[in-house]
Enzyme design. Sequence first.
Site, mmCIF file in Angstrom:
data_model
loop_
_atom_site.group_PDB
_atom_site.id
_atom_site.type_symbol
_atom_site.label_atom_id
_atom_site.label_comp_id
_atom_site.label_asym_id
_atom_site.label_seq_id
_atom_site.Cartn_x
_atom_site.Cartn_y
_atom_site.Cartn_z
ATOM 1 N N GLU A 10 -15.842 56.139 -1.221
ATOM 2 C CA GLU A 10 -15.974 55.080 -2.244
ATOM 3 C C GLU A 10 -17.447 54.791 -2.552
ATOM 4 O O GLU A 10 -18.289 54.834 -1.657
ATOM 5 C CB GLU A 10 -15.312 53.801 -1.695
ATOM 6 C CG GLU A 10 -15.320 52.631 -2.666
ATOM 7 C CD GLU A 10 -14.741 51.342 -2.050
ATOM 8 O OE1 GLU A 10 -14.491 51.288 -0.833
ATOM 9 O OE2 GLU A 10 -14.547 50.385 -2.826
ATOM 10 N N LYS A 53 -10.684 50.239 -9.282
ATOM 11 C CA LYS A 53 -10.088 49.492 -8.151
ATOM 12 C C LYS A 53 -9.422 48.216 -8.656
ATOM 13 O O LYS A 53 -10.038 47.409 -9.362
ATOM 14 C CB LYS A 53 -11.206 49.167 -7.159
ATOM 15 C CG LYS A 53 -10.742 48.590 -5.836
ATOM 16 C CD LYS A 53 -11.968 48.445 -4.940
ATOM 17 C CE LYS A 53 -11.665 48.011 -3.538
ATOM 18 N NZ LYS A 53 -12.902 47.935 -2.725
ATOM 19 N N CYS A 70 -9.784 51.919 -0.961
ATOM 20 C CA CYS A 70 -10.121 51.037 0.166
ATOM 21 C C CYS A 70 -9.179 49.834 0.344
ATOM 22 O O CYS A 70 -8.042 50.002 0.778
ATOM 23 C CB CYS A 70 -11.584 50.603 -0.006
ATOM 24 S SG CYS A 70 -12.369 50.074 1.535
HETATM 25 O O1 AKG Z 1 -9.850 45.332 3.793
HETATM 26 C C1 AKG Z 1 -10.842 45.531 4.492
HETATM 27 O O2 AKG Z 1 -10.944 45.065 5.625
HETATM 28 C C2 AKG Z 1 -12.003 46.325 3.984
HETATM 29 C C3 AKG Z 1 -11.958 46.531 2.503
HETATM 30 C C4 AKG Z 1 -13.258 46.956 1.944
HETATM 31 O O3 AKG Z 1 -14.253 46.997 2.604
HETATM 32 C C5 AKG Z 1 -13.326 47.389 0.549
HETATM 33 O O4 AKG Z 1 -12.329 47.352 -0.175
HETATM 34 O O5 AKG Z 1 -14.423 47.813 0.127
#
Ligand code: AKG
Length: 263
Positions: free
Chosen positions: A41, A110, A144
């Site tokens: 990402e 996202k 993510c």
């Molecule tokens: O949900 C999480 O603990 C991490 C999510 C995260 O870091 C993101 O989406 O960039």
Amino acid sequence: MKIGCIQLNVRFGKVDENFERAEQFIRKAAQGGAEIIVLPEMWNTGYALEKLSELADENGERTKAFLSKLAQELAVHIVGGSVAIRVGEEFFNTMYTFNKEGELVGEYSKVHLFRLMDEHLYLQAGDKMNRFALGDIEAGGVICYDIRFPEWLRSHALQGAKVLFVPAQWPTPRIDHWKTLLQARAIENQCFVIAVNRISRKVENFNGQSMIIQPWGEVLWTGADDEELAIIDVDFSIVDEVRTRIPVYDDRRPNLYEEVVKS
Ligand SMILES: O=C(O)CCC(=O)C(=O)O
């Protein structure tokens, strides 16, 4: 099929350096026989959210040209992780996927922004799914934090995805959540999950532990806690076998829970 996972050590705010290093790894993965190559990402900027107006890719043009050219030249599918892009005055965290002919087959911003790290203050959320095919492989992609929303991944599976790609920058302190959630998403959707996390040791704290999980829940590969390129063999044909053995999709009772999921 061979999957090349690039657990890149993304340099905070160093866009040119990140492009250069991504290219080196993509070429190396293709030389090693990878047929699908996956990046993490926000690999162009890292979490440099406050500098997006300087750093984000204008309409994703640089990234699209870069991934398309490499996909075509090397004849590999590239699931291009995600990059920070600018569209007008807005910024998005966007995933581009190119097939081995160099054609854009997936574009996804996202959908669930991660408030704990202030994403909602800097980024706009997308509102579309990410279903695409790489040759005859039916796939989907989320980013993510999206993996905390099982209904979102299930929607992709219900639309036919048999493999879900998950580029991430998942922080070290919650790496156990990462592993458990990815495994659960693979088991419940009876699909492959191919998840590539980034590395960072300086400004940020990300320790890799990328994963490939097959639809029965078996972990085929876990990345190291350092930068790495791994090329892993997977057999996508087992999805149908698992779905026949425990026919979860046929046994669903959507009329009972549809309203609950929507509310
Ligand atoms: O949900 C999480 O603990 C991490 C999510 C995260 O870091 C993101 O989406 O960039």
